[in-house]
Design a protein around this motif. Structure first.
Motif, PDB file in Angstrom:
ATOM      1  N   LEU A 108      -0.576  95.097 -45.944  1.00 55.73           N
ATOM      2  CA  LEU A 108      -0.177  96.469 -46.264  1.00 55.73           C
ATOM      3  C   LEU A 108      -1.341  97.245 -46.875  1.00 55.73           C
ATOM      4  O   LEU A 108      -1.575  98.410 -46.533  1.00 55.73           O
ATOM      5  N   LEU A 109      -2.056  96.615 -47.790  1.00 56.10           N
ATOM      6  CA  LEU A 109      -3.224  97.254 -48.394  1.00 56.10           C
ATOM      7  C   LEU A 109      -4.293  97.506 -47.335  1.00 56.10           C
ATOM      8  O   LEU A 109      -4.915  98.580 -47.305  1.00 56.10           O
ATOM      9  N   ILE A 136      -9.883  92.079 -45.152  1.00 56.69           N
ATOM     10  CA  ILE A 136      -9.698  93.528 -45.146  1.00 56.69           C
ATOM     11  C   ILE A 136     -10.869  94.212 -44.459  1.00 56.69           C
ATOM     12  O   ILE A 136     -10.685  95.116 -43.630  1.00 56.69           O
ATOM     13  N   ALA A 137     -12.094  93.790 -44.774  1.00 60.01           N
ATOM     14  CA  ALA A 137     -13.274  94.403 -44.162  1.00 60.01           C
ATOM     15  C   ALA A 137     -13.238  94.261 -42.649  1.00 60.01           C
ATOM     16  O   ALA A 137     -13.523  95.213 -41.909  1.00 60.01           O
ATOM     17  N   VAL A 193     -11.632  99.549 -51.319  1.00 60.53           N
ATOM     18  CA  VAL A 193     -10.430  98.730 -51.261  1.00 60.53           C
ATOM     19  C   VAL A 193     -10.748  97.369 -51.861  1.00 60.53           C
ATOM     20  O   VAL A 193     -11.875  96.880 -51.747  1.00 60.53           O
ATOM     21  N   CYS A 194      -9.762  96.764 -52.508  1.00 61.95           N
ATOM     22  CA  CYS A 194     -10.035  95.514 -53.215  1.00 61.95           C
ATOM     23  C   CYS A 194      -8.755  94.717 -53.425  1.00 61.95           C
ATOM     24  O   CYS A 194      -7.728  95.271 -53.806  1.00 61.95           O
ATOM     25  N   ASN A 195      -8.836  93.427 -53.155  1.00 67.22           N
ATOM     26  CA  ASN A 195      -7.788  92.489 -53.569  1.00 67.22           C
ATOM     27  C   ASN A 195      -8.400  91.593 -54.643  1.00 67.22           C
ATOM     28  O   ASN A 195      -8.914  90.519 -54.352  1.00 67.22           O
TER      29      ASN A 195
END
Length: 299
Positions: A108-109, A136-137, A193-195
């Motif tokens: 979702l992120l 994500i990247a 963006v970051c987890n």
């Protein structure tokens, strides 16, 4: 001549193998024993899960390999470490010991980051901090091919996996601490963006063994309140983003108020919001950097 029918009652059938493994995994406390058993057998046989009903028989050698994997899964080794891969949105990632296994809720992120990149301009600049496996990247680079994507990872072991997953994608991978990374991009980034790690140190007993015993510590723990990394992210994102740029960060479901509060309290952000996952649990925050040159912005 037609192929002989599969006998589902035969001990060498895929169904019988899965049922036996399911019992072992259920007794070990694995959350999804049926799914995991089928995934492991499909991995051993080199077929998809949908193809398992077409398997006529499992050989003795295949059964032995399958049993060995089932025993490892029963000891709570992550399923993805045993199969060597994890699906994430539209990509397949190689994972194993030393790297955080990407979770479905993080998709979702990643989807938010994709949407923001598409809306940012002709050549959006996106930075993925704490990239881990590169999930994500790689998603952003795959779904927004015109984007300039940067990824940052501190853990040397995770960096090896990220390098492998991001090879050929165009993502520029950097080793280092997010707090000091990519100063050459300061004030020019459209999306951060970051987890990050977000588990409080005293929550050890509540964390599933698959994560607690196998995911790298740098990807899990974040001080007494679980917000240490988020505080560092708030400062780093304010430094990297252009005025009006946006940041998104995952957090624990119990941090639906405290995690956004980190950003609200600094005075550097507008539109600070929290977002639920598909189960309705608080999952990630987003915020926009003020456009008015607030004196608190970290530059």
């Amino acid at each position: 001549m037609s192929e002989p029918e599969v006998d589902p009652t035969s001990p060498t059938s895929a169904g019988a193998q899965i049922r036996a493994a399911e019992n072992v995994l259920a007794q070990a406390g694995v959350a999804s024993p049926s799914y995991d058993a089928a995934e492991l057998l499909a991995h051993v046989l080199g077929v998809s899960r949908a193809g398992l009903p077409l398997v006529r028989a499992v050989s003795a050698e295949q059964a032995a390999d399958f049993d060995a994997l089932v025993q490892q899964r029963a000891s709570r080794a992550p399923l993805q470490h045993l199969t060597g891969s994890a699906g994430f949105r539209y990509v397949e990632l190689r994972v194993g010991p030393g790297v955080f296994v990407p979770r479905p809720e993080t998709e979702l992120l990643a989807g938010w980051a994709v949407e923001q990149a598409r809306a940012a301009g002709e050549v959006p600049v996106v930075v993925d901090l704490c990239t881990g496996s590169g999930a994500i990247a790689l998603s952003v680079a795959t779904e927004v091919p015109e984007a300039e994507v940067y990824a940052v990872e501190l853990d040397p072991k995770a960096l090896v996996w990220a390098h492998d997953n991001l090879a050929g994608s165009g993502v520029r991978l950097h080793e280092g601490d997010m707090a000091e990374a990519l100063h050459e991009l300061d004030g020019t980034v459209d999306v951060v963006v970051c987890n990050p790690p977000y588990i409080p140190l005293d929550a050890w007993e509540s964390v599933a063994p698959e994560a607690r015993d196998h995911d790298p510590a740098l990807a899990l723990w974040s001080g007494d309140d679980g917000l240490v990394a988020l505080r560092a992210l708030e400062v780093a994102a304010a430094r990297l983003l252009r005025p009006g740029g946006v940041v998104g960060a995952e957090h624990a479901d119990a941090q639906g108020e405290t995690a956004p509060g980190v950003f609200s309290a600094s005075g550097r952000w507008t539109q600070v919001r929290d977002h639920p996952d598909l189960a309705g649990r608080a999952r990630y925050l987003t915020a926009r950097l003020r456009r008015d040159g607030h004196p608190g912005v970290a530059r």
